[in-house]
Design a protein around this motif. Structure first.
Motif, mmCIF file in Angstrom:
data_model
loop_
_atom_site.group_PDB
_atom_site.id
_atom_site.type_symbol
_atom_site.label_atom_id
_atom_site.label_comp_id
_atom_site.label_asym_id
_atom_site.label_seq_id
_atom_site.Cartn_x
_atom_site.Cartn_y
_atom_site.Cartn_z
ATOM 1 N N SER A 1 13.767 -1.346 -7.071
ATOM 2 C CA SER A 1 13.025 -0.766 -5.949
ATOM 3 C C SER A 1 11.518 -0.878 -6.173
ATOM 4 O O SER A 1 10.771 -1.244 -5.258
ATOM 5 C CB SER A 1 13.431 0.703 -5.763
ATOM 6 O OG SER A 1 14.802 0.800 -5.445
ATOM 7 N N LYS A 2 11.092 -0.565 -7.386
ATOM 8 C CA LYS A 2 9.669 -0.660 -7.703
ATOM 9 C C LYS A 2 9.168 -2.089 -7.554
ATOM 10 O O LYS A 2 8.084 -2.341 -7.001
ATOM 11 C CB LYS A 2 9.417 -0.145 -9.122
ATOM 12 C CG LYS A 2 7.944 -0.063 -9.503
ATOM 13 C CD LYS A 2 7.763 0.556 -10.878
ATOM 14 C CE LYS A 2 6.270 0.648 -11.233
ATOM 15 N NZ LYS A 2 6.070 1.238 -12.591
ATOM 16 N N GLY B 1 8.712 -2.991 -4.007
ATOM 17 C CA GLY B 1 7.771 -2.160 -3.262
ATOM 18 C C GLY B 1 8.445 -1.100 -2.414
ATOM 19 O O GLY B 1 7.864 -0.595 -1.448
ATOM 20 N N ILE B 2 9.675 -0.739 -2.782
ATOM 21 C CA ILE B 2 10.405 0.318 -2.083
ATOM 22 C C ILE B 2 10.143 1.633 -2.812
ATOM 23 O O ILE B 2 10.343 1.716 -4.027
ATOM 24 C CB ILE B 2 11.918 0.018 -2.050
ATOM 25 C CG1 ILE B 2 12.199 -1.274 -1.276
ATOM 26 C CG2 ILE B 2 12.692 1.186 -1.443
ATOM 27 C CD1 ILE B 2 13.643 -1.758 -1.377
ATOM 28 N N GLU B 3 9.744 2.655 -2.081
ATOM 29 C CA GLU B 3 9.434 3.946 -2.703
ATOM 30 C C GLU B 3 10.645 4.860 -2.675
ATOM 31 O O GLU B 3 11.251 5.079 -1.628
ATOM 32 C CB GLU B 3 8.265 4.620 -1.987
ATOM 33 C CG GLU B 3 7.769 5.876 -2.691
ATOM 34 C CD GLU B 3 6.538 6.480 -2.057
ATOM 35 O OE1 GLU B 3 6.162 7.598 -2.491
ATOM 36 O OE2 GLU B 3 5.948 5.869 -1.139
ATOM 37 N N TYR C 1 15.198 -3.998 4.240
ATOM 38 C CA TYR C 1 14.280 -4.922 3.569
ATOM 39 C C TYR C 1 14.447 -6.317 4.151
ATOM 40 O O TYR C 1 13.470 -6.983 4.467
ATOM 41 C CB TYR C 1 14.543 -4.929 2.068
ATOM 42 C CG TYR C 1 13.416 -5.518 1.264
ATOM 43 C CD1 TYR C 1 12.355 -4.718 0.840
ATOM 44 C CD2 TYR C 1 13.393 -6.863 0.923
ATOM 45 C CE1 TYR C 1 11.302 -5.248 0.103
ATOM 46 C CE2 TYR C 1 12.350 -7.413 0.189
ATOM 47 C CZ TYR C 1 11.308 -6.603 -0.215
ATOM 48 O OH TYR C 1 10.268 -7.140 -0.943
ATOM 49 N N SER D 1 5.729 -5.338 6.728
ATOM 50 C CA SER D 1 4.500 -4.785 7.278
ATOM 51 C C SER D 1 4.318 -3.316 6.927
ATOM 52 O O SER D 1 3.274 -2.728 7.159
ATOM 53 C CB SER D 1 4.487 -4.952 8.802
ATOM 54 O OG SER D 1 5.610 -4.300 9.377
ATOM 55 N N HIS D 2 5.364 -2.688 6.347
ATOM 56 C CA HIS D 2 5.273 -1.279 5.975
ATOM 57 C C HIS D 2 6.108 -1.042 4.723
ATOM 58 O O HIS D 2 6.980 -1.824 4.384
ATOM 59 C CB HIS D 2 5.795 -0.390 7.109
ATOM 60 C CG HIS D 2 7.231 -0.615 7.430
ATOM 61 N ND1 HIS D 2 7.677 -1.735 8.114
ATOM 62 C CD2 HIS D 2 8.347 0.112 7.142
ATOM 63 C CE1 HIS D 2 8.986 -1.675 8.242
ATOM 64 N NE2 HIS D 2 9.418 -0.576 7.655
ATOM 65 N N THR D 3 5.800 0.048 4.038
ATOM 66 C CA THR D 3 6.538 0.398 2.822
ATOM 67 C C THR D 3 7.809 1.151 3.184
ATOM 68 O O THR D 3 7.775 2.106 3.952
ATOM 69 C CB THR D 3 5.673 1.283 1.907
ATOM 70 O OG1 THR D 3 4.498 0.558 1.552
ATOM 71 C CG2 THR D 3 6.431 1.669 0.647
ATOM 72 N N LEU D 4 8.924 0.702 2.644
ATOM 73 C CA LEU D 4 10.182 1.424 2.838
ATOM 74 C C LEU D 4 10.209 2.610 1.883
ATOM 75 O O LEU D 4 9.820 2.493 0.720
ATOM 76 C CB LEU D 4 11.372 0.505 2.564
ATOM 77 C CG LEU D 4 11.577 -0.655 3.546
ATOM 78 C CD1 LEU D 4 12.735 -1.535 3.085
ATOM 79 C CD2 LEU D 4 11.848 -0.150 4.953
ATOM 80 N N LYS D 5 10.669 3.737 2.390
ATOM 81 C CA LYS D 5 10.670 4.962 1.600
ATOM 82 C C LYS D 5 11.968 5.708 1.844
ATOM 83 O O LYS D 5 12.394 5.872 2.997
ATOM 84 C CB LYS D 5 9.465 5.821 2.006
ATOM 85 C CG LYS D 5 9.136 6.978 1.092
ATOM 86 C CD LYS D 5 7.819 7.596 1.530
ATOM 87 C CE LYS D 5 7.404 8.765 0.657
ATOM 88 N NZ LYS D 5 6.126 9.346 1.087
ATOM 89 N N GLU E 1 13.473 -11.645 3.372
ATOM 90 C CA GLU E 1 12.414 -11.142 2.493
ATOM 91 C C GLU E 1 12.850 -11.178 1.034
ATOM 92 O O GLU E 1 12.058 -11.508 0.146
ATOM 93 C CB GLU E 1 12.023 -9.709 2.891
ATOM 94 C CG GLU E 1 11.272 -9.605 4.193
ATOM 95 C CD GLU E 1 9.925 -10.315 4.161
ATOM 96 O OE1 GLU E 1 9.283 -10.323 3.089
ATOM 97 O OE2 GLU E 1 9.522 -10.863 5.194
#
Length: 301
Positions: free
Chosen positions: A31-32, A35-37, A139, A3-7, A143
């Protein structure tokens, strides 16, 4: 999906940008894809691999307090992908957080040195986390399982955790330091079969390689032999220093123990990235000293 981007504030370390460039490469690509920043800490210094404290504990604490403060400036967790970096920086973080309660004068001394260099003070406001636990806990294994497009069915993987990851910190929040399961659970999530053997939680021998080379290579050889005898197709490690002793030096290890081994050794993000469909070339699998071709052939690649 999440539900949110991990950064994360990404601490690549030295070896992943030098002798094991494929680790940095595969971490960034994985990571890319997930969708992990990652915000790379380009001003970060070497953690010292545990050697700074041989001269001065204050030196080790100050250098790594600065590394942590760089992540604190971003209000992000500091992400490592090296067991040794995790052990050293994580230990310093724990030590300084404890000192904030019991010996604030010492933390003041550290921050005074940082201030002289124009660096932000250590606040103890973030956490230091290895990629393994970012993937498995943040993560989530479920998932990751959803993202698998190339199930690694039939691939038998022997984890090699690295001692710094498991036992350098007082408080192991994510795993049992003597009977860990996170890597094995990650293997299952991507469809691979975990292989258990005695040496998976022991030292690879790297720390003594410079002054007791033969003993170091015997240690590495023993672990590799045990994994082979247990039926492993490959080893997987979350530490580039372990990778150097187990992969890059495997031909030398073979000479010392008088036995052919030829066991491929993968970096953790390479294995996960293969499972989500990323090509071997993008992951730098051709850079390994021990050929990874048997692994790729088993996966039909």
């Amino acid at each position: 999906m999440l539900s949110h981007t991990l950064k994360y504030a990404y601490y690549p370390g030295c070896v992943a940008q030098g002798a094991c460039r494929e680790l940095h490469q595969s971490t960034v690509i994985l990571s890319k894809a997930l969708g992990i920043e990652l915000i790379e800490l380009k001003k970060a210094a070497c953690c010292g691999s545990g050697t700074f404290k041989e001269d001065s504990q204050l030196l080790e604490d100050t250098v790594n307090a600065r590394n942590i403060s760089l992540a604190e400036e971003l209000s992000l967790p500091l992400l490592t992908h090296c067991s040794t970096c995790q052990g050293v920086i994580g230990h310093v973080d724990e030590h300084l957080k404890e000192c904030q309660k019991t010996n604030p004068t010492y933390v003041g001394q550290v921050n005074s040195l940082l201030q002289k260099e124009g660096c932000s003070p250590y606040r103890g406001s973030t956490e230091v986390k290895h990629l393994l636990y970012a993937l498995a806990k943040d993560y989530g294994l479920e998932e990751i399982q959803k993202r698998v497009s190339r199930k690694l069915a039939g691939l038998k993987c022997a984890a090699f955790y690295g001692c710094y990851l498991l036992r350098a910190q007082k408080f192991m929040l994510y795993d049992d330091p003597f009977q860990p399961e996170t890597m094995e659970n990650l293997f299952r999530a991507v469809g691979a079969t975990p292989i258990y053997y005695r040496g998976r939680t022991q030292c690879c021998g790297w720390p003594i390689a410079s002054y007791a080379t033969s003993e170091s290579f015997k240690m590495a050889g023993k672990h590799i032999q045990e994994a082979i005898e247990a039926g492993a197709d490959c080893m997987v490690t979350p530490c580039p220093l372990c990778h150097l002793n187990l992969d890059s030096r495997q031909p030398e290890v073979e000479k010392v123990i008088g036995r052919k081994l030829s066991l491929p050794v993968l970096h953790l993000p390479q294995l996960v990235a293969l499972a989500i469909g990323i090509s071997p070339k993008e992951l730098g699998l051709e850079r390994h000293i021990v050929s990874t071709r048997p692994v790729l052939e088993k996966l039909g690649l």
